[in-house]
Write an enzyme that holds these catalytic residues in place. Structure first.
Site, PDB file in Angstrom:
ATOM      1  N   HIS A 335       0.840  -1.197   0.000  1.00  0.00           N
ATOM      2  CA  HIS A 335       0.000   0.000   0.000  1.00  0.00           C
ATOM      3  C   HIS A 335       0.871   1.242   0.000  1.00  0.00           C
ATOM      4  CE1 HIS A 335       0.684   0.979   4.292  1.00  0.00           C
ATOM      5  NE2 HIS A 335       0.590  -0.332   4.521  1.00  0.00           N
ATOM      6  N   CYS A 352       3.432  -4.799   6.483  1.00  0.00           N
ATOM      7  CA  CYS A 352       3.016  -4.501   5.108  1.00  0.00           C
ATOM      8  C   CYS A 352       4.152  -3.836   4.322  1.00  0.00           C
ATOM      9  CB  CYS A 352       1.814  -3.571   5.103  1.00  0.00           C
ATOM     10  SG  CYS A 352       0.308  -4.289   5.772  1.00  0.00           S
TER      11      CYS A 352
END
Length: 424
Positions: A335, A352
């Site tokens: 992301h 992430c």
């Protein structure tokens, strides 16, 4: 006018005729008397056809085979029609002829609780045909014991990545796993070997031995109607899935270099700086292994409480992120992270892979479900059932975990075994 013979003259003439006939046949072998043979009178006997279940049968178990047999001929055609359904796609009941074409056996189970018509044709040595019809009804599936398809990935019409499995979720537990495996037929334009693996009693996934060849169509016939999933439980519907495998795109994230590279068709097309899990504890360590991209969100709220970390704790967070692409079930997404000013320099995230806004947007816009994403260099290995970690198993391990234990050739119709039951 020839004068009529008197009685003595007629007797003399007849006697002479008889002697002449006797002398004429005395030098040749006598012919067999076939005056009583049916074949000599009207040719070969007609083909006889027998169908099971027989005409008028009721409450026939849908998991038992339909059979056709013939004497004095060969089977030329068998049609099995289910009331209210077209005999096409996953609903088409095919069968197998023996070598001498005198016996036919259905390949698939029948729909429960419906009327079935079997029309069989055979012909004798002279080509004369015999047609026989059997109409019967099948045993219905009991309410609460009807196996149904709850969900599947991919869905018909989707274009997916080369690593995409076929995932089927059922609404009830399955005990007869081998029979259910053998009811699900996978056919691809570019043939491969593949097999199913179960994850619990209600989810099963098909994976090829190697990644799919790109740019091809795949058809999955889920011939579940009539399959005995468990004791007293039958599938009630057939389904057909059609999807397309698109271009080949494989991404790699290296924990050591802190770079994410993207290859398309074997050629590198992108190189992004990234920052993955800081790895001070296991839950903040990005999993290493072959992942698959699963879903994506242009906007997503990332909440630490969903992975067991309260938002109001020192390590808690609740962030609005853009261009999120999921690749596991343990909360891992690529992301955009505009707040991270050490992309390509240090691993600082909670697990992430962080990307620059433009890079995250490109990856979001250019990712198919089922694209492989490989992470290397961390000490936390991706579990096979964490998301779609199915490529973590070698082919030998994957095949060993199939209930049939045999590979399925996707270039040929059928499955490694039969979904039918033996008559009791």
């Amino acid at each position: 006018m020839v004068p009529a013979l008197t009685t003595p003259a007629r007797r003399l003439a007849l006697g002479a005729l008889a002697l002449g006939m006797l002398s004429a046949t005395a030098c040749s072998a006598p012919e067999a008397d076939n005056s009583g043979s049916e074949e000599s009178q009207s040719g070969p006997a007609p083909a006889e056809v027998r169908i099971s279940p027989e005409d008028g049968a009721a409450d026939v178990r849908p998991d038992l085979p339909v059979t056709v047999e013939t004497d004095n001929g060969t089977i030329t055609d068998v049609q099995v029609d289910t009331a209210g359904r077209k005999n096409t796609g996953a609903n088409k009941t095919t069968g197998t002829l023996d070598d001498d074409k005198t016996a036919w056996t259905s390949d698939w189970t029948l729909t429960p609780g419906t009327d079935i018509t079997v029309t069989a044709t055979a012909e004798n040595a002279e080509g004369k045909t015999t047609e026989v019809v059997s109409e019967f009804s099948t045993k219905p599936a009991v309410e609460g014991q009807r196996l149904e398809l709850e969900s599947n990935f991919p869905t018909s019409g989707q274009t997916v990545g080369v690593g995409m499995p076929v995932i089927v979720n059922f609404d009830l537990p399955v005990q007869n796993k081998a029979q259910v495996e053998n009811s699900m037929e996978v056919i691809s334009e570019e043939p491969v070997q593949g097999a199913w693996n179960w994850f619990g009693d209600q989810m099963v996934a098909f994976r090829p031995k190697e990644y799919w060849q790109p740019n091809q169509d795949v058809t999955v016939n889920l011939r579940l109607a009539g399959v005995p999933a468990s004791e007293g439980v039958y599938g009630i519907e057939n389904h057909q899935l059609n999807f397309t495998v698109g271009r080949s795109q494989i991404s790699t994230i290296d924990s050591g270099t802190k770079r994410m590279t993207v290859e398309r068709g074997g050629q590198q097309i992108k190189d992004f700086p990234t920052s993955i899990g800081k790895a001070d504890v296991r839950k903040y360590t990005t999993t290493s292994g072959t992942h698959l991209t699963m879903e994506k969100y242009k906007d997503l709220v990332m909440d630490s409480s969903t992975v067991g970390v309260p938002v109001d704790s020192p390590e808690g967070y609740k962030l609005d992120v853009k261009y999120a692409v999921r690749f596991s079930n343990s909360g891992e997404f690529t992301h955009a992270a505009p707040w991270n000013d050490q992309l390509g320099e240090a691993n600082l995230s909670h697990g992430c892979p962080n990307l620059a806004n433009a890079d995250a947007k490109w990856f979001y816009e250019n990712t198919y479900m089922g694209d492989p994403l490989v992470v290397t260099g961390t000490d936390r290995e991706l579990e096979v059932d964490n998301g779609w970690g199915y490529w973590q198993r070698s082919w030998e391990e994957w095949l060993a975990n199939s209930e049939t234990g045999e590979p399925d050739d996707t270039g040929e119709a059928g499955t490694p075994g039969s979904p039918l039951s033996n008559a009791e």
